[in-house]
Scaffold this motif. Structure first.
Motif, PDB file in Angstrom:
ATOM      1  N   TYR A 293      -7.565   6.277  -2.814  1.00  0.00           N
ATOM      2  CA  TYR A 293      -6.400   5.392  -2.727  1.00  0.00           C
ATOM      3  C   TYR A 293      -6.129   4.915  -1.302  1.00  0.00           C
ATOM      4  CZ  TYR A 293      -3.775   9.583  -1.231  1.00  0.00           C
ATOM      5  OH  TYR A 293      -3.336  10.697  -0.564  1.00  0.00           O
ATOM      6  N   GLN A 294      -6.554   5.705  -0.307  1.00  0.00           N
ATOM      7  CA  GLN A 294      -6.259   5.352   1.079  1.00  0.00           C
ATOM      8  C   GLN A 294      -6.971   4.071   1.506  1.00  0.00           C
ATOM      9  OE1 GLN A 294      -3.951   7.387   2.844  1.00  0.00           O
ATOM     10  NE2 GLN A 294      -3.885   5.454   3.975  1.00  0.00           N
ATOM     11  N   TYR A 295      -8.122   3.797   0.904  1.00  0.00           N
ATOM     12  CA  TYR A 295      -8.859   2.582   1.252  1.00  0.00           C
ATOM     13  C   TYR A 295      -8.042   1.335   0.919  1.00  0.00           C
ATOM     14  CZ  TYR A 295     -13.122   5.180   2.290  1.00  0.00           C
ATOM     15  OH  TYR A 295     -14.043   6.008   2.870  1.00  0.00           O
ATOM     16  N   ALA A 300      -4.058  -2.931   2.627  1.00  0.00           N
ATOM     17  CA  ALA A 300      -2.743  -3.578   2.543  1.00  0.00           C
ATOM     18  C   ALA A 300      -2.092  -3.718   3.914  1.00  0.00           C
ATOM     19  CB  ALA A 300      -1.833  -2.779   1.608  1.00  0.00           C
ATOM     20  N   ARG A 301      -2.384  -2.791   4.817  1.00  0.00           N
ATOM     21  CA  ARG A 301      -1.822  -2.864   6.174  1.00  0.00           C
ATOM     22  C   ARG A 301      -2.251  -4.141   6.893  1.00  0.00           C
ATOM     23  NH1 ARG A 301      -0.170   2.263   8.432  1.00  0.00           N
ATOM     24  NH2 ARG A 301      -0.817   4.047   7.152  1.00  0.00           N
ATOM     25  N   SER A 302      -3.368  -4.710   6.474  1.00  0.00           N
ATOM     26  CA  SER A 302      -3.893  -5.904   7.140  1.00  0.00           C
ATOM     27  C   SER A 302      -3.021  -7.133   6.931  1.00  0.00           C
ATOM     28  CB  SER A 302      -5.310  -6.206   6.625  1.00  0.00           C
ATOM     29  OG  SER A 302      -6.179  -5.126   6.874  1.00  0.00           O
ATOM     30  N   PHE A 303      -2.018  -7.020   6.063  1.00  0.00           N
ATOM     31  CA  PHE A 303      -1.175  -8.175   5.744  1.00  0.00           C
ATOM     32  C   PHE A 303       0.301  -7.820   5.918  1.00  0.00           C
ATOM     33  CE2 PHE A 303      -5.132  -8.317   3.368  1.00  0.00           C
ATOM     34  CZ  PHE A 303      -5.651  -9.521   3.821  1.00  0.00           C
ATOM     35  N   ALA A 320       2.086   8.377   0.680  1.00  0.00           N
ATOM     36  CA  ALA A 320       1.122   7.690   1.550  1.00  0.00           C
ATOM     37  C   ALA A 320       1.409   6.196   1.597  1.00  0.00           C
ATOM     38  CB  ALA A 320      -0.299   7.942   1.053  1.00  0.00           C
ATOM     39  N   ALA A 321       1.863   5.652   0.476  1.00  0.00           N
ATOM     40  CA  ALA A 321       2.192   4.226   0.419  1.00  0.00           C
ATOM     41  C   ALA A 321       3.358   3.905   1.344  1.00  0.00           C
ATOM     42  CB  ALA A 321       2.520   3.821  -1.012  1.00  0.00           C
ATOM     43  N   LEU A 322       4.387   4.736   1.317  1.00  0.00           N
ATOM     44  CA  LEU A 322       5.534   4.519   2.199  1.00  0.00           C
ATOM     45  C   LEU A 322       5.106   4.511   3.660  1.00  0.00           C
ATOM     46  CD1 LEU A 322       8.241   6.747   0.463  1.00  0.00           C
ATOM     47  CD2 LEU A 322       8.306   4.253   0.724  1.00  0.00           C
ATOM     48  N   GLU A 323       4.207   5.414   4.012  1.00  0.00           N
ATOM     49  CA  GLU A 323       3.718   5.483   5.391  1.00  0.00           C
ATOM     50  C   GLU A 323       2.913   4.242   5.764  1.00  0.00           C
ATOM     51  OE1 GLU A 323       1.546   9.123   5.516  1.00  0.00           O
ATOM     52  OE2 GLU A 323       3.326  10.381   5.199  1.00  0.00           O
ATOM     53  N   ALA A 324       2.353   3.567   4.756  1.00  0.00           N
ATOM     54  CA  ALA A 324       1.562   2.354   4.997  1.00  0.00           C
ATOM     55  C   ALA A 324       2.395   1.083   4.862  1.00  0.00           C
ATOM     56  CB  ALA A 324       0.380   2.307   4.026  1.00  0.00           C
ATOM     57  N   GLY A 325       3.707   1.233   4.652  1.00  0.00           N
ATOM     58  CA  GLY A 325       4.563   0.063   4.515  1.00  0.00           C
ATOM     59  C   GLY A 325       4.504  -0.574   3.142  1.00  0.00           C
ATOM     60  N   VAL A 326       4.114   0.211   2.136  1.00  0.00           N
ATOM     61  CA  VAL A 326       4.004  -0.274   0.759  1.00  0.00           C
ATOM     62  C   VAL A 326       5.069   0.423  -0.087  1.00  0.00           C
ATOM     63  CG1 VAL A 326       2.501  -0.486  -1.257  1.00  0.00           C
ATOM     64  CG2 VAL A 326       1.525  -0.640   1.051  1.00  0.00           C
TER      65      VAL A 326
END
Length: 460
Positions: A293-295, A300-303, A320-326
């Motif tokens: 899932y991390q991939y 998603a961080r790229s946008f 993990a999603a929250l940490e990635a801004g999702v």
């Protein structure tokens, strides 16, 4: 839009000119002692002169962001001494353009702004920026590259007036430069045009001095310090070059394209599958030390300019999603199939962003998917807003898929383990495929798929 340009040399100034004249707010950054040869047409001059006028535009040195904002309010272009462009953290530009032409990436990331552009070689579109501008003179000058790199630096300057290497003036010795001629002066082959470290520098050809470093600048032996133009057009010394304007035109194209999609689309990741064929929690399986899932979350961080959500029932993935801004959207009923996840994501996105015109749906088990492919889908949507746009290979469609708003009602009617492909089948003439690599379309269904990845057969 707010645009931050890293660098204020002559090529960066060409970029600024194109964008400024179209009404964009421009903030530029420079080093403490700019070494711009064509300084009469460069805003970098503002660093040591306080201001710089190029054609009909005025750049002014700003001591901090507050002063820069005041300069912007007056309709001028602020230039800050900020080698790493750290001001991006507080200025928060819509677009970041690295135009220092260092022939390498000296510190920008694709996550630094909603649109990140790299000028020249050293950048890779889809990895450290969203697109690259070709800066080498020739047929491809000024082209936008949405995947890959610009032509590598050859070390040979472009042909101007029939001359290449001869037109450059290089420091004869390390030390301070003392020009003996000024920009706009006519010189003859063999004439002394400057001293560097007390050693004379001779013109290798006759022509007009189109560029020369400012007096007193510290240079190293062999460094470019000036430029002679055989065409002998005085106006060329004081107007932005064709090359700079071509590069600026490319930047404007990218910015205008982004403007057509800015704020109009959302991204939803579907990550609530039960993994029955896999025989367990496939999304938590490891690929080269990272969960599957991390991939997708890293992708998603790229946008950063896009609203992003993930539909999942897994608490670890949600965190993990929250940490990635999702934003996580909980799916408590995964047994209702992929249609339920799709509808949960669609409903949540429309509630949070009612003005959304389209949603890109991604699955979370495609570790080979690349940012460049998603960017190309956004770009296609900018000009074909009513089309269903998906990644594909040699005519075969796959995920992700961008759905325009007019198809939302049909998606909300889906039931069971049926995804958007059923809706696509009803509208085959409305489907646009963005070509991608075959390995990008592969999803992980079986444990054997992981073995193939470990053997590097998917290119991951």
């Amino acid at each position: 839009m707010k645009i931050l340009i890293r660098g204020a040399g002559d090529l960066a100034t060409g970029i600024a000119a194109r964008l400024y004249r179209c009404g964009h707010e421009i903030l530029m950054t420079e080093i403490k002692e700019p070494l711009t040869v064509r300084r009469t047409v460069a805003f970098s001059r503002a660093v040591y002169e306080g201001h710089a006028r190029v054609e009909d535009m005025e750049a002014v040195l700003a001591g901090d962001l507050e002063e820069a904002r005041q300069i912007l309010a007056r309709g001028d272009i602020p230039v800050m001494v900020d080698e790493r462009a750290g001001v991006r953290e507080t200025f928060r530009p819509d677009v970041l353009i690295d135009a220092i032409i260092a022939k390498k990436n000296t510190g920008i990331r694709i996550t630094d702004a909603p649109l990140v552009i790299g000028a020249g070689p050293g950048f890779t579109a889809g990895k450290d920026c969203h697109c690259v501008i070709e800066t080498k003179r020739g047929h491809t000058l000024g082209r936008l590259i949405w995947e890959g790199t610009a032509i590598p630096n050859t070390g040979v300057p472009g042909n101007v007036g029939g001359y290449t290497i001869e037109r450059l003036l290089r420091a004869a010795e390390e030390g301070r430069i003392e020009p003996t001629v000024s920009i706009g002066s006519q010189v003859e082959k063999g004439q002394i045009v400057a001293y560097t470290g007390g050693v004379p520098v001779y013109a290798a050809m006759s022509g007009i001095v189109r560029g020369m470093l400012q007096e007193g600048a510290e240079v190293k032996k062999g460094m470019k310090i000036g430029d002679i133009d055989a065409r002998c057009e005085t106006a060329h010394c004081y107007t932005i070059s064709d090359k700079a304007l071509a590069i600026g035109g490319a930047a404007l194209e990218a910015v205008e394209l982004y403007g057509r999609i800015k704020g109009k689309y959302g991204l939803v990741i579907l990550a609530a599958g039960r993994g029955e064929r896999f025989g367990g929690d496939k999304l938590s399986s490891q690929i080269h030390g990272r969960p599957v899932y991390q991939y997708t979350l890293d992708l998603a961080r790229s946008f950063p300019g896009v609203e992003k959500m993930i539909v999942t029932g897994n608490e670890r993935i949600a965190q993990a999603a929250l940490e990635a801004g999702v934003t996580p959207v909980e799916n408590r009923e995964p047994d209702r199939g992929i249609s339920w996840s799709l509808k949960l994501g669609l409903k949540a996105m429309r509630e949070k962003k009612p003005e959304v015109e389209g949603i890109l749906f991604c699955v979370c088990d495609q570790p080979g998917l690349r940012a460049a492919t998603i960017q190309k889908i956004w770009n296609r949507a900018a000009v074909k807003r009513e089309k269903i746009i998906c990644a594909g290979h040699e005519g075969r469609s796959g995920n992700p898929v961008l759905w325009p708003g007019k198809y939302f009602p049909e998606l909300m009617e889906l039931e069971g383990d049926v995804g958007g492909r059923a809706v696509m089948a009803r509208h085959p003439d409305q489907v646009e495929i963005v070509e991608s690599r075959d390995t990008e379309l592969r999803d992980i269904d079986r444990k054997e798929d992981l073995e193939e990845i470990w053997e590097r057969r998917w290119g991951i």
